[in-house]
Write a protein that holds these residues in place. Sequence first.
Motif, PDB file in Angstrom:
ATOM      1  N   ASP A   1       0.858   5.044  -2.601  1.00 17.54           N
ATOM      2  CA  ASP A   1       1.252   5.334  -3.982  1.00 17.54           C
ATOM      3  C   ASP A   1       2.327   6.404  -3.993  1.00 17.54           C
ATOM      4  O   ASP A   1       2.224   7.426  -4.658  1.00 17.54           O
ATOM      5  CB  ASP A   1       0.031   5.696  -4.850  1.00 17.54           C
ATOM      6  CG  ASP A   1      -0.741   6.867  -4.272  1.00 17.54           C
ATOM      7  OD1 ASP A   1      -0.324   7.362  -3.203  1.00 17.54           O
ATOM      8  OD2 ASP A   1      -1.744   7.284  -4.884  1.00 17.54           O
TER       9      ASP A   1
ATOM     10  N   ALA B   1      -6.845  -9.681   1.600  1.00 22.25           N
ATOM     11  CA  ALA B   1      -6.323  -8.528   0.844  1.00 22.25           C
ATOM     12  C   ALA B   1      -4.847  -8.842   0.644  1.00 22.25           C
ATOM     13  O   ALA B   1      -4.316  -9.719   1.326  1.00 22.25           O
ATOM     14  CB  ALA B   1      -6.487  -7.234   1.638  1.00 22.25           C
TER      15      ALA B   1
ATOM     16  N   GLU C   1     -11.425  -0.626  14.870  1.00 25.28           N
ATOM     17  CA  GLU C   1     -11.338   0.275  13.727  1.00 25.28           C
ATOM     18  C   GLU C   1     -10.879   1.663  14.182  1.00 25.28           C
ATOM     19  O   GLU C   1     -11.368   2.195  15.177  1.00 25.28           O
ATOM     20  CB  GLU C   1     -12.726   0.373  13.081  1.00 25.28           C
ATOM     21  CG  GLU C   1     -12.667   0.914  11.675  1.00 25.28           C
ATOM     22  CD  GLU C   1     -14.063   1.112  11.094  1.00 25.28           C
ATOM     23  OE1 GLU C   1     -14.966   0.317  11.440  1.00 25.28           O
ATOM     24  OE2 GLU C   1     -14.216   2.058  10.311  1.00 25.28           O
TER      25      GLU C   1
ATOM     26  N   PRO D   1       0.811  -1.214   0.000  1.00 28.08           N
ATOM     27  CA  PRO D   1       0.000   0.000   0.000  1.00 28.08           C
ATOM     28  C   PRO D   1       0.853   1.277   0.000  1.00 28.08           C
ATOM     29  O   PRO D   1       1.985   1.271   0.485  1.00 28.08           O
ATOM     30  CB  PRO D   1      -0.812  -0.104   1.290  1.00 28.08           C
ATOM     31  CG  PRO D   1      -0.197  -1.183   2.098  1.00 28.08           C
ATOM     32  CD  PRO D   1       0.570  -2.066   1.178  1.00 28.08           C
TER      33      PRO D   1
ATOM     34  N   SER E   1      -2.701  -4.176   5.975  1.00 24.51           N
ATOM     35  CA  SER E   1      -2.784  -2.712   6.028  1.00 24.51           C
ATOM     36  C   SER E   1      -3.854  -2.183   5.083  1.00 24.51           C
ATOM     37  O   SER E   1      -4.453  -1.134   5.338  1.00 24.51           O
ATOM     38  CB  SER E   1      -1.432  -2.082   5.650  1.00 24.51           C
ATOM     39  OG  SER E   1      -0.447  -2.407   6.603  1.00 24.51           O
ATOM     40  N   ASP E   2      -4.107  -2.915   3.982  1.00 23.18           N
ATOM     41  CA  ASP E   2      -5.111  -2.479   3.006  1.00 23.18           C
ATOM     42  C   ASP E   2      -6.495  -2.378   3.648  1.00 23.18           C
ATOM     43  O   ASP E   2      -7.274  -1.500   3.292  1.00 23.18           O
ATOM     44  CB  ASP E   2      -5.177  -3.461   1.820  1.00 23.18           C
ATOM     45  CG  ASP E   2      -3.893  -3.460   0.999  1.00 23.18           C
ATOM     46  OD1 ASP E   2      -3.316  -2.367   0.801  1.00 23.18           O
ATOM     47  OD2 ASP E   2      -3.462  -4.537   0.549  1.00 23.18           O
ATOM     48  N   HIS E   3      -6.796  -3.296   4.587  1.00 23.07           N
ATOM     49  CA  HIS E   3      -8.116  -3.253   5.240  1.00 23.07           C
ATOM     50  C   HIS E   3      -8.291  -1.977   6.061  1.00 23.07           C
ATOM     51  O   HIS E   3      -9.413  -1.559   6.331  1.00 23.07           O
ATOM     52  CB  HIS E   3      -8.287  -4.430   6.211  1.00 23.07           C
ATOM     53  CG  HIS E   3      -8.286  -5.774   5.556  1.00 23.07           C
ATOM     54  ND1 HIS E   3      -9.319  -6.231   4.785  1.00 23.07           N
ATOM     55  CD2 HIS E   3      -7.377  -6.782   5.578  1.00 23.07           C
ATOM     56  CE1 HIS E   3      -9.051  -7.462   4.360  1.00 23.07           C
ATOM     57  NE2 HIS E   3      -7.879  -7.815   4.825  1.00 23.07           N
ATOM     58  N   GLU E   4      -7.184  -1.441   6.551  1.00 19.93           N
ATOM     59  CA  GLU E   4      -7.238  -0.298   7.466  1.00 19.93           C
ATOM     60  C   GLU E   4      -7.103   1.020   6.718  1.00 19.93           C
ATOM     61  O   GLU E   4      -7.137   2.083   7.331  1.00 19.93           O
ATOM     62  CB  GLU E   4      -6.096  -0.389   8.489  1.00 19.93           C
ATOM     63  CG  GLU E   4      -6.025  -1.720   9.214  1.00 19.93           C
ATOM     64  CD  GLU E   4      -7.011  -1.800  10.363  1.00 19.93           C
ATOM     65  OE1 GLU E   4      -7.568  -0.762  10.762  1.00 19.93           O
ATOM     66  OE2 GLU E   4      -7.230  -2.925  10.862  1.00 19.93           O
ATOM     67  N   GLY E   5      -6.871   0.932   5.413  1.00 22.85           N
ATOM     68  CA  GLY E   5      -6.647   2.140   4.632  1.00 22.85           C
ATOM     69  C   GLY E   5      -5.383   2.892   5.034  1.00 22.85           C
ATOM     70  O   GLY E   5      -5.297   4.103   4.876  1.00 22.85           O
ATOM     71  N   ILE E   6      -4.406   2.169   5.572  1.00 20.67           N
ATOM     72  CA  ILE E   6      -3.165   2.858   5.964  1.00 20.67           C
ATOM     73  C   ILE E   6      -2.047   2.541   4.965  1.00 20.67           C
ATOM     74  O   ILE E   6      -2.036   1.474   4.352  1.00 20.67           O
ATOM     75  CB  ILE E   6      -2.698   2.469   7.393  1.00 20.67           C
ATOM     76  CG1 ILE E   6      -2.483   0.951   7.537  1.00 20.67           C
ATOM     77  CG2 ILE E   6      -3.688   2.970   8.435  1.00 20.67           C
ATOM     78  CD1 ILE E   6      -1.764   0.544   8.812  1.00 20.67           C
ATOM     79  N   ALA E   7      -1.125   3.490   4.835  1.00 18.52           N
ATOM     80  CA  ALA E   7       0.064   3.284   4.013  1.00 18.52           C
ATOM     81  C   ALA E   7       1.276   3.456   4.922  1.00 18.52           C
ATOM     82  O   ALA E   7       1.751   4.568   5.133  1.00 18.52           O
ATOM     83  CB  ALA E   7       0.094   4.282   2.870  1.00 18.52           C
TER      84      ALA E   7
ATOM     85  N   PRO F   1      -5.004   3.753  11.925  1.00 22.10           N
ATOM     86  CA  PRO F   1      -4.911   5.059  11.259  1.00 22.10           C
ATOM     87  C   PRO F   1      -4.542   6.198  12.218  1.00 22.10           C
ATOM     88  O   PRO F   1      -3.808   7.114  11.848  1.00 22.10           O
ATOM     89  CB  PRO F   1      -6.321   5.264  10.681  1.00 22.10           C
ATOM     90  CG  PRO F   1      -6.885   3.897  10.542  1.00 22.10           C
ATOM     91  CD  PRO F   1      -6.284   3.070  11.645  1.00 22.10           C
TER      92      PRO F   1
END
Length: 452
Positions: free
Chosen positions: A127, A279, A248, A125, A283-289, A252
């Motif tokens: 970009d 996934a 949850e 994760p 980390s993708d599940h948590e929306g964290i990079a 983040p």
Amino acid sequence: MTMTDNTAAIVGGPELPQERKLVTEIPGPESKKLMARKQAAVSKAVGATVPVFTVAAGGGVLVDADGNSLIDFGSGIAVTGVGNSNPRVVKAMAEQLNRFTHTCFTVTHYDSYVEVAEALNRLTPGDFEKRSALFNSGAEAVENAVKIARHYTGKQAVVAFDHAYHGRTNLTMGLTAKNIPYKSGFGPFAPEVYRAPLSYPFRDGGLDGVTAARKAISTIEKQVGAENLAAIIIEPIQGEGGFIVPAEGFLPTLVAWARENDVVFIADEVQTGFARTGAMFASDHEGIAPDIIVTAKGIAGGLPLSAVTGRADIMDHPQVGGIGGTYGGNPIACAAALATIESYEQDGLVQRAQEIGTTMMGRLNALASEDPRIGDVRGRGAMVAIELVDPATNEPDAELTGKIAKYAHEHGVILLTCGTYGNVIRFLPPLTMPDHLLDEGLRIVADAIAAA
Ligand code: PLZ
């Protein structure tokens, strides 16, 4: 007689009959004979979960020296996600074996190492521009992630969490929370390691993730100080510590704090990585990079390989020659990794992990609704666990857990336990396990719970 004389004709991989078959008691006479040899030759400190010797494995089974075929709910601790002796992996390794076996990447380079780095930079994760470096074990990669974070920040302290597991080398033992068996008698441990409280919904009164993170941040600010802190390291789902999924918002909130305070956020995805959780990375599940992601286990279909992947400015910071090792990114392991990653992506294994998870969660939740000793069912994708308790007090029941595991082993199911309190049963089937074996294995676990 050696194992090879005994078993030369046996071939593993997905073509192995996908069945549970017991032809002797577990362990059988051949495994017992080998165990006696083991005891005379191997340090007693090296234990075994199931006392059988493996001669072949593939798909969803493992065949032992007596010809018993066991359902594999462990994947060698979350390693063989693509299945043992996966044909893509075997072919890629065989081709590489016949070309060259080793140069040391820091003596002369080879392209497969670069290709693995490119794949990791693409799949993880975030970009932003990334770089990777390859190592042998999870612990070695964690150590290097911390080295790089210290170099980049010019700071020394590292924060790990309650129930954390990061390895068995000196620094990673220090980062690991649990004393027995991992740490007892093995100190002194590395300095500048601090511990913060985790979000553990089943045991912290269901604290919401943001509040749990604020508690951790307060501990860090009061006991360490951001100005001294190089890195926070955390498993997105605690593995050895008990398959603990934080509430949850927990991760983040920590990531945001780390970013504001010039602290490198390291996700240890050694156990959660590569399709396991439904996934590509947890980390993708948590929306964290995360700034840095550590991977190993599922990366190379069973070959020893690990990696540190992170923001280019962090990863490029240490001096040339500052990061390396004789074997890190070995060419056979890199060939295996490329084929393994191809399998995750082209054989639909992320999707398969979700399906396996739905089946397991459904069955285990049904069991829990009838049996109050199953205090919690949790996990993500094909990384699922049950926590066993005394229903009157919610106190951990390690004895019950041990009985269930023993019953499963004796009935031909490889079942692993975990947890700081030793009261968690975890399910980590290969993603190549056919449905009928998954069902049969879960039925035996249900029998085991009923019998215990
Ligand atoms: N980080 C999150 O799960 C390894 C330990 C097996 P190595 N977990 C299995 C055992 O009993 O030794 C692990 C992990 C997380 C790091 C590691 C360490 O990975 O490849 O075992 O060094």
